[in-house]
Write a protein that holds these residues in place. Sequence first.
Motif, PDB file in Angstrom:
ATOM      1  N   UNK A 134      41.074  29.212  50.641  1.00  8.96           N
ATOM      2  CA  UNK A 134      41.834  28.927  49.417  1.00  8.96           C
ATOM      3  C   UNK A 134      42.533  30.158  48.862  1.00  8.96           C
ATOM      4  N   UNK A 135      42.809  31.140  49.747  1.00 15.26           N
ATOM      5  CA  UNK A 135      43.413  32.389  49.265  1.00 15.26           C
ATOM      6  C   UNK A 135      44.926  32.309  49.176  1.00 15.26           C
ATOM      7  N   UNK A 136      45.485  31.273  49.810  1.00 16.05           N
ATOM      8  CA  UNK A 136      46.947  31.209  49.806  1.00 16.05           C
ATOM      9  C   UNK A 136      47.473  30.403  48.631  1.00 16.05           C
ATOM     10  N   UNK A 137      46.551  29.966  47.754  1.00 16.05           N
ATOM     11  CA  UNK A 137      46.988  29.400  46.480  1.00 16.05           C
ATOM     12  C   UNK A 137      46.444  30.331  45.401  1.00 16.05           C
ATOM     13  N   UNK A 138      47.126  30.418  44.276  1.00 19.15           N
ATOM     14  CA  UNK A 138      46.628  31.360  43.286  1.00 19.15           C
ATOM     15  C   UNK A 138      45.615  30.685  42.351  1.00 19.15           C
ATOM     16  N   UNK A 139      44.739  31.492  41.797  1.00 18.39           N
ATOM     17  CA  UNK A 139      43.717  30.998  40.872  1.00 18.39           C
ATOM     18  C   UNK A 139      43.806  31.806  39.596  1.00 18.39           C
ATOM     19  N   UNK A 140      43.678  31.139  38.476  1.00 18.06           N
ATOM     20  CA  UNK A 140      43.631  31.884  37.218  1.00 18.06           C
ATOM     21  C   UNK A 140      42.174  32.161  36.871  1.00 18.06           C
ATOM     22  N   UNK A 141      41.942  33.359  36.328  1.00 19.10           N
ATOM     23  CA  UNK A 141      40.561  33.743  36.024  1.00 19.10           C
ATOM     24  C   UNK A 141      40.449  34.261  34.584  1.00 19.10           C
ATOM     25  N   UNK A 142      39.242  34.163  34.056  1.00 21.16           N
ATOM     26  CA  UNK A 142      38.935  34.816  32.780  1.00 21.16           C
ATOM     27  C   UNK A 142      37.631  35.595  32.970  1.00 21.16           C
TER      28      UNK A 142
ATOM     29  N   UNK B 170      41.847  27.861  32.726  1.00 20.04           N
ATOM     30  CA  UNK B 170      41.606  28.775  33.842  1.00 20.04           C
ATOM     31  C   UNK B 170      40.724  28.139  34.917  1.00 20.04           C
ATOM     32  N   UNK B 171      40.936  28.557  36.174  1.00 22.29           N
ATOM     33  CA  UNK B 171      40.156  27.980  37.278  1.00 22.29           C
ATOM     34  C   UNK B 171      38.761  28.598  37.370  1.00 22.29           C
ATOM     35  N   UNK B 172      38.708  29.934  37.206  1.00 23.33           N
ATOM     36  CA  UNK B 172      37.461  30.656  37.486  1.00 23.33           C
ATOM     37  C   UNK B 172      37.056  31.496  36.275  1.00 23.33           C
ATOM     38  N   UNK B 173      35.767  31.447  35.935  1.00 17.39           N
ATOM     39  CA  UNK B 173      35.249  32.340  34.887  1.00 17.39           C
ATOM     40  C   UNK B 173      34.325  33.358  35.532  1.00 17.39           C
ATOM     41  N   UNK B 174      34.528  34.605  35.178  1.00 15.21           N
ATOM     42  CA  UNK B 174      33.691  35.692  35.700  1.00 15.21           C
ATOM     43  C   UNK B 174      32.717  36.070  34.585  1.00 15.21           C
ATOM     44  N   UNK B 175      31.432  35.912  34.857  1.00 17.55           N
ATOM     45  CA  UNK B 175      30.428  36.173  33.816  1.00 17.55           C
ATOM     46  C   UNK B 175      29.847  37.564  33.958  1.00 17.55           C
ATOM     47  N   UNK B 176      30.157  38.417  32.985  1.00 23.40           N
ATOM     48  CA  UNK B 176      29.584  39.770  32.966  1.00 23.40           C
ATOM     49  C   UNK B 176      28.933  39.971  31.590  1.00 23.40           C
TER      50      UNK B 176
END
Length: 213
Positions: A80-88, A147-153
């Motif tokens: 799925x790298x050839x489509x873009x993903x939005x992240x927060x 957004x598609x992906x959330x990064x939890x830090x």
Amino acid sequence: MNEMKKVSLVVIRRLPRYYRYLTELKESGVVRISSKALAEKMRVTASQIRQDLNCFGGFGQQGYGYNVSQLQTAIGDILGLNESHTTIIIGAGNLGRAIANYGSFEKRGYKLIGIFDNNKDLIGQEINKIKVSHIDTLEEFFQKQKPDIAILTIPKEVAVEIAQKLTQLGVRGIWNFSNMDLHMSVEGVEIENVHLSDSLMTLSYKIGQGVKK
Ligand code: NAI
């Protein structure tokens, strides 16, 4: 790509490594490569490479090997790298900042569109040209941007609560760095728990055992 079988996660987890090596080969001008040469470079067996790629219908041609660019694109498609993903990013502390400032994710199609925290001293600060927003504005943000992906830090104590909120809001993936594994099973939401310390502990084992691999 030919007919695709149900592929095990073990094989999927190996694909990013193939992708990395193929990207390097492509960037250094290599057009084609045999499974033997690729195997030597990656320090795996040629039969493992053939078996892995056969899960997707196989890509090589007898006597020719693999077309590097085609194989890299095909693996990128699978991942799925050839489509873009939005992240927060949720949690604008040390790790959140480091990830926000790391340019390579964007090059791979992961576009950072929001950073959230609950510390009022951080709200409004810019990290890599994105202003930190208050976590209370998350819902409003999702209504506009999804957004598609959330990064939890964030600290582990709040990870479950925030992850539940994100799934309710319709996030598609959670890349979880908080020091606690999330095991929620929600249809349409994928979770990847990441622990850099697992790799570090493996290293200390290798040092202790003198393991060479
Ligand atoms: P930090 O303390 O610098 O940053 C955490 C941030 O989360 C702070 O800015 C804090 O205000 C924010 N926060 C706390 N509660 C929140 C909430 N309810 N909503 C929004 N934001 C909130 O910590 P650091 O060093 O960045 O680490 C973050 C997390 O990542 C920790 O859980 C740490 O254990 C973990 N970690 C995991 C690694 C891994 O390999 N998985 C590696 C390093 C850290």
